[in-house]
Design an enzyme around this catalytic site. Structure first.
Site, PDB file in Angstrom:
ATOM      1  N   GLU A   1       7.747   0.969   4.981  1.00 32.23           N
ATOM      2  CA  GLU A   1       7.234  -0.096   5.842  1.00 32.23           C
ATOM      3  C   GLU A   1       7.458  -1.413   5.132  1.00 32.23           C
ATOM      4  O   GLU A   1       7.214  -1.532   3.930  1.00 32.23           O
ATOM      5  CB  GLU A   1       5.723   0.136   6.077  1.00 32.23           C
TER       6      GLU A   1
ATOM      7  N   HIS B   1       3.995   7.024   3.808  1.00 26.74           N
ATOM      8  CA  HIS B   1       4.942   5.908   3.653  1.00 26.74           C
ATOM      9  C   HIS B   1       4.501   4.978   2.527  1.00 26.74           C
ATOM     10  O   HIS B   1       3.358   5.030   2.067  1.00 26.74           O
ATOM     11  CB  HIS B   1       5.126   5.127   4.962  1.00 26.74           C
TER      12      HIS B   1
ATOM     13  N   HIS C   1       0.827  -1.210   0.000  1.00 24.56           N
ATOM     14  CA  HIS C   1       0.000   0.000   0.000  1.00 24.56           C
ATOM     15  C   HIS C   1       0.853   1.249   0.000  1.00 24.56           C
ATOM     16  O   HIS C   1       2.039   1.215   0.343  1.00 24.56           O
ATOM     17  CB  HIS C   1      -0.969   0.035   1.194  1.00 24.56           C
TER      18      HIS C   1
HETATM   19 CO    CO Z   1       1.253   1.175   6.319  1.00 30.44          CO
END
Ligand code: CO
Length: 144
Positions: free
Chosen positions: A137, A86, A14
């Site tokens: 991440e 992020h 994502h």
């Molecule tokens: Co995330």
């Protein structure tokens, strides 16, 4: 698995975007872009309210601060219009990926141990200064 030079990341899981107005952002993705958006979900343990935008090949997460110690609040102070917060890449072995990051000099945020991410899966975050100003991440997913 393992070894130097082995690819660590898989799919883009994502893109997280910090938004100053969650309702307005959700409406833009739903009504202007015609995307499939979830209902807002409060994740108090992560200090965010989130709307998931599901695309064919990945997801967008619209993040809005929740509570006093939200990691997104400071970002919105620095970026009042919102912005990309992020990127999340999938890894098949987070422990191995973490060890490689530490070995090669990338900084893992916090104490370096995995936390449970917004999808209930183990995650780590890598310092934006080590990745061209972008918070990264890594999320462990079952192999597909
Ligand atoms: Co995330």
């Amino acid at each position: 698995m393992g070894g130097e030079g082995v690819v660590v990341i898989g799919k883009l899981n994502h893109v997280a975007i910090a938004v100053p107005d969650l309702e307005a952002a959700t409406a833009r993705y739903r009504d202007l872009l015609g995307a499939d958006v979830s209902a807002p979900q409060d994740l108090p343990e992560h200090g965010v309210s989130v709307v998931f935008v599901t695309l064919d090949n990945t997801k967008i997460e619209l993040l809005h601060p929740l509570g006093r110690n939200s990691p997104v609040a400071g970002f919105l102070v620095r970026n009042p219009d919102g912005g990309v917060h992020h990127l999340c890449f999938e890894v098949s072995d987070l422990k191995e990926a973490t060890e490689k990051m530490i070995r090669t000099g990338a900084r893992v945020l916090g104490d370096g141990s995995a936390k449970t991410g917004a999808h209930g899966l183990p995650v780590i975050f890598l310092h934006p200064k080590d990745f061209d100003g972008t918070l990264i991440e890594l999320e462990e997913v079952a192999g597909d």
